[in-house]
Design an enzyme around this catalytic site. Sequence first.
Site: not given
Ligand code: QV4
Length: 550
Positions: A250, A286
């Site tokens: 991930d 990824e």
């Molecule tokens: C929020 C704000 C941030 C702030 C933070 C402070 O947006 O700006 O700094 O609070 O605490 C969730 C919420 C998100 C929140 C974050 C942390 O949606 O709003 O930030 O938690 O509290 C999944 C979801 C995200 C989720 C994350 C963790 O998609 O929305 O965030 O899990 O729960 C990039 C990367 C790529 C990534 C993609 C989503 O390059 O690698 O973004 N894809 C992978 C997974 C994805 C996962 C993650 C990575 C993180 O496929 O499912 O994100 O592990 O493109």
Amino acid sequence: MLLHDQAREHALGRLGSSFHECKRLLRWMSPLAKGNLRCLLLLLLTVLGLCWTRYKLNPTVKKTSIVHLFEWRWNDVALECERYLAPNGFAGVQVSPPNENLVIMSPWRPWWERYQPISYKICSRSGNENEFRDMVTRCNNVGVRIYVDAVINHMCSSGAGSGYRGTCGSYFSAGDRDFPAVPYSNFDFNDRICETASGDIENYSDPVQVRNCRLLGLVDLTQRKDGVRSKIADYMNHLIDTGVAGFRIDATKHIWPEDINAIISKLNNLNTQWFSRGSRPFIYQEVIDMGGEAVRNKEYFRNGRVTEFRYGAQLGTVLRKWNGEKMANLKNWGENWNLMPSDKAIVFVDNHDNQRGHGAGGASILTFWNPRLYKMAVGFMLAHPYGSTRIMSSYKWPKHIQNGTDINNWVGPPSYSDGSIKHVSINPNGTCGNGWVCEHRWHQIRNMVIFRNAVHDKPIAWWWDNSNNQVAFGRDGKGFIVFNNDDRNLSEMLSTGLPAGIYCDVITGQKEGNQCTGIQIHVAANGIANFHISSQAKEPFIAIHVEAKL
Ligand code: QV4
Ligand code: CA
């Protein structure tokens, strides 16, 4: 690469276990023929014959596709391996992160809480370690491999506070960077290394902060430290020991390529109970690279395969006929469309992020919400030789678009009020209930997984198109597929490259016994056949192959 090894492992594995079975059978039956040599000899030949036919090493048994059973419980995955995935030639399952994650109550148990690790203990809403081990054993025993979604770039959100709020009840303090159940302490995180004011990634054109700063505020681990590398490798080796065949890494873009390489070099060979000695874990990373960012997918080719996100975005654009795109342009689909080398690519039409507008969302992505075009896209992907294919298997959520955004895109899997995930029920017609979509059980998709296996070693041949949205192509002598995405009917005599005979279309039906349940295609001695596809057809494509021939 992955799937060839898998087929070999699978065949050897099956032979291996069957050999023990056969020996057991012989031991049990030989006293019956005691003293009578002729009878014993006859018995020996019979038993060996039986064993061999059931498990004969069929070199053409090649399994090509992984299915992502997103948010499924381990018990349900094990059942699906035995009753459906093995019999239909699926190579493996990508499972949701099995490690302990933060329990998030607001919004209520979002699917993405599983991407906020609290520890590497195997306990999550999908089940505990025993259930996980049972799943891996049962799936391996029927030749279906398990690939784990490894969340190793970070732990939970920096704003998550502290307490005993992991899915295993472990204590953590995000603010103190304290995760005693691993353990990680604040020296294991990048706070002192990241140079942005906020500590978060602020600019994706700077490759250093993309790695050293927090993605979405998630506390960022220092994989440069050997101690952190060892903790991550210990977690992954624990999974390898249970029989896991590989990993989806991930947020790879946010980890330095050399650090991933260092971690992989600490990984053990696969468990010889199911894999031949020296087998290495299959790695796919990824990396969302749509072009135009500082970090490029090719930086990670040295570690293993990489997700090709342009694939789904571009295929969706073509099938939707946006930007003047048309299927005839797919004649040179693959590296000529600026996609990565085929032998490095993991391809998919949609994934768990972009089917709901997360990650590389983009409006062109096709999903189960648009079944007609989605089946065509998945059908095309499975028929075309490019890349290693992954099928998405989703759950339905209460999609609600407001100002262009799905305000419910956080909603987690079908679950009860206590947060436990619902069982995957199977309807009499083979579809899923309880809110699970099970695209992998749509018969057009299942049959195209079988199609891909049947044609796997053959290049594209006999391409035809009408310069618009009617196209056809063969997989040289093993299969042939025809699409009609035009607004007018298709009626063509086409050279298929197939041996003469009667073939069952695997889209309107399939071959059952010695009958076709859908339409039949008669291929003449010169390989030519007649194809008719109405532009109003529910699934406007026809696919035939040598394993669906009467
Ligand atoms: C929020 C704000 C941030 C702030 C933070 C402070 O947006 O700006 O700094 O609070 O605490 C969730 C919420 C998100 C929140 C974050 C942390 O949606 O709003 O930030 O938690 O509290 C999944 C979801 C995200 C989720 C994350 C963790 O998609 O929305 O965030 O899990 O729960 C990039 C990367 C790529 C990534 C993609 C989503 O390059 O690698 O973004 N894809 C992978 C997974 C994805 C996962 C993650 C990575 C993180 O496929 O499912 O994100 O592990 O493109
Ligand atoms: Ca990082």
